[in-house]
Design a protein around this motif. Structure first.
Motif, PDB file in Angstrom:
ATOM      1  N   GLY A  91      17.468  15.153  91.643  1.00 54.92           N
ATOM      2  CA  GLY A  91      17.783  13.846  91.057  1.00 54.92           C
ATOM      3  C   GLY A  91      17.655  13.890  89.456  1.00 54.92           C
ATOM      4  N   ALA A  92      17.216  15.041  88.860  1.00 52.74           N
ATOM      5  CA  ALA A  92      16.891  15.069  87.568  1.00 52.74           C
ATOM      6  C   ALA A  92      18.114  15.368  86.774  1.00 52.74           C
ATOM      7  N   ALA A  93      18.228  14.882  85.469  1.00 50.97           N
ATOM      8  CA  ALA A  93      19.161  15.348  84.366  1.00 50.97           C
ATOM      9  C   ALA A  93      18.666  16.576  84.217  1.00 50.97           C
ATOM     10  N   VAL A  94      19.549  17.740  84.040  1.00 54.24           N
ATOM     11  CA  VAL A  94      19.126  18.980  83.776  1.00 54.24           C
ATOM     12  C   VAL A  94      19.702  19.488  82.315  1.00 54.24           C
ATOM     13  N   LEU A  95      18.846  19.859  81.519  1.00 56.02           N
ATOM     14  CA  LEU A  95      19.460  20.475  80.200  1.00 56.02           C
ATOM     15  C   LEU A  95      19.294  21.853  80.028  1.00 56.02           C
ATOM     16  N   VAL A  96      20.315  22.592  79.854  1.00 60.56           N
ATOM     17  CA  VAL A  96      20.350  24.023  79.678  1.00 60.56           C
ATOM     18  C   VAL A  96      20.656  24.539  78.468  1.00 60.56           C
ATOM     19  N   PHE A  97      20.627  25.921  78.009  1.00 61.73           N
ATOM     20  CA  PHE A  97      20.851  26.345  76.736  1.00 61.73           C
ATOM     21  C   PHE A  97      21.718  27.504  76.770  1.00 61.73           C
ATOM     22  N   THR A  98      22.644  27.809  75.882  1.00 60.15           N
ATOM     23  CA  THR A  98      23.145  29.127  75.624  1.00 60.15           C
ATOM     24  C   THR A  98      22.230  29.950  74.926  1.00 60.15           C
ATOM     25  N   GLY A  99      22.580  31.230  74.917  1.00 57.97           N
ATOM     26  CA  GLY A  99      21.579  32.052  74.168  1.00 57.97           C
ATOM     27  C   GLY A  99      21.958  32.262  72.743  1.00 57.97           C
ATOM     28  N   PHE A 100      21.148  32.614  71.784  1.00 56.25           N
ATOM     29  CA  PHE A 100      21.320  32.529  70.341  1.00 56.25           C
ATOM     30  C   PHE A 100      22.181  33.761  70.185  1.00 56.25           C
TER      31      PHE A 100
END
Length: 257
Positions: free
Chosen positions: A112-121
């Motif tokens: 149920g959480a909003a999930v924040l992900v990142f691309t790599g640098f």
């Protein structure tokens, strides 16, 4: 983002906060995730925060050691960034690790959480780490697909070209400086559509170096940072082996904490 709740940060040194040194805080670091949590709490005191990230962790370690403890906290927002330590290894199966990552993102979303992900640098300008640029580009495409599939929120770290300025990086050239962490926190808050009272500090003037001075500067960096880092990889040890999560249980933090 306007609803209050619990923010849980997962990952490796990037999320633990390495490079943003603060001896008054757990593990001696602050970092962008702390700064995001501070701003969320300033805007709404109902927010609390946990940070389970530990430096040196590879993607499967993050999944195996942090996903279930995070879900047990019943977060409303989770950030997760892992895979950078895998990409820097001599051999890595990008498809396999991101497949595991995809499943982990789905598991977090199912809670149920909003999930924040990142691309790599984009490390293309680095003569050492730039050699992994192709791996990171593939990783990024697969992470984008995983984010789309699960409705995760994406922070496009690859496109933050302003971070190509060396002044946004710590002396080890692998972790962001305080200014880099602040800039990243501002980007995360922007993506979350949250209020932002952060000011990026004015950068120092870069010292002028001729070719000989640059070579000496690079040689000192290789001796003091690159060599020990390679040595740890060869010995199979990590700088985070004796560390615990900074905030394993929910806390409330503000800039004055």
């Amino acid at each position: 983002m306007t609803n209050n709740g619990l923010y849980v940060a997962l990952g490796d040194s990037f999320t633990e906060g390495v490079g943003d040194w603060d001896p008054s805080r757990p593990n001696g670091v602050r970092g962008w995730a702390d700064r995001v949590a501070e701003q969320l709490t300033l805007a709404d005191p109902g927010w609390s925060y946990a940070n389970l990230a530990i430096r040196g962790k590879k993607l499967r370690q993050v999944i195996d050691e942090q996903i279930e403890p995070a879900l047990a906290l019943e977060p409303s927002l989770v950030s997760i960034y892992a895979g950078g330590n895998d990409i820097l290894r001599p051999k890595v199966d990008i498809d396999a690790i991101v497949q595991a990552y995809d499943s982990a993102i789905g598991r977090l979303r199912s809670g149920g959480a909003a999930v924040l992900v990142f691309t790599g640098f984009d490390s293309g300008q680095s003569p050492i780490f730039g050699r992994t640029r192709g791996r990171t580009a593939l990783y990024n495409e697969l992470v984008r697909e995983a984010a789309d599939a699960h409705g995760a929120i994406l922070v496009d770290y690859w496109r933050m070209k302003v971070l190509q300025d060396e002044r946004y990086w710590d002396v080890d050239r692998l972790h962001m400086s305080p200014a880099g962490h602040i800039l990243t926190a501002k980007k995360v808050l922007e993506v979350l559509r949250a209020s932002d009272g952060l000011d990026v500090p004015e950068l120092d003037t870069l010292p002028a170096r001729d070719r000989i001075q640059r070579l000496k500067h690079d040689a000192r960096w290789a001796r003091e940072y690159l060599g020990p880092w390679v040595g740890r990889r060869l010995r199979g040890v990590s700088s985070g082996d004796n560390l615990s999560a900074r905030y394993p249980a929910p806390v409330q933090i503000t800039p004055e904490t």
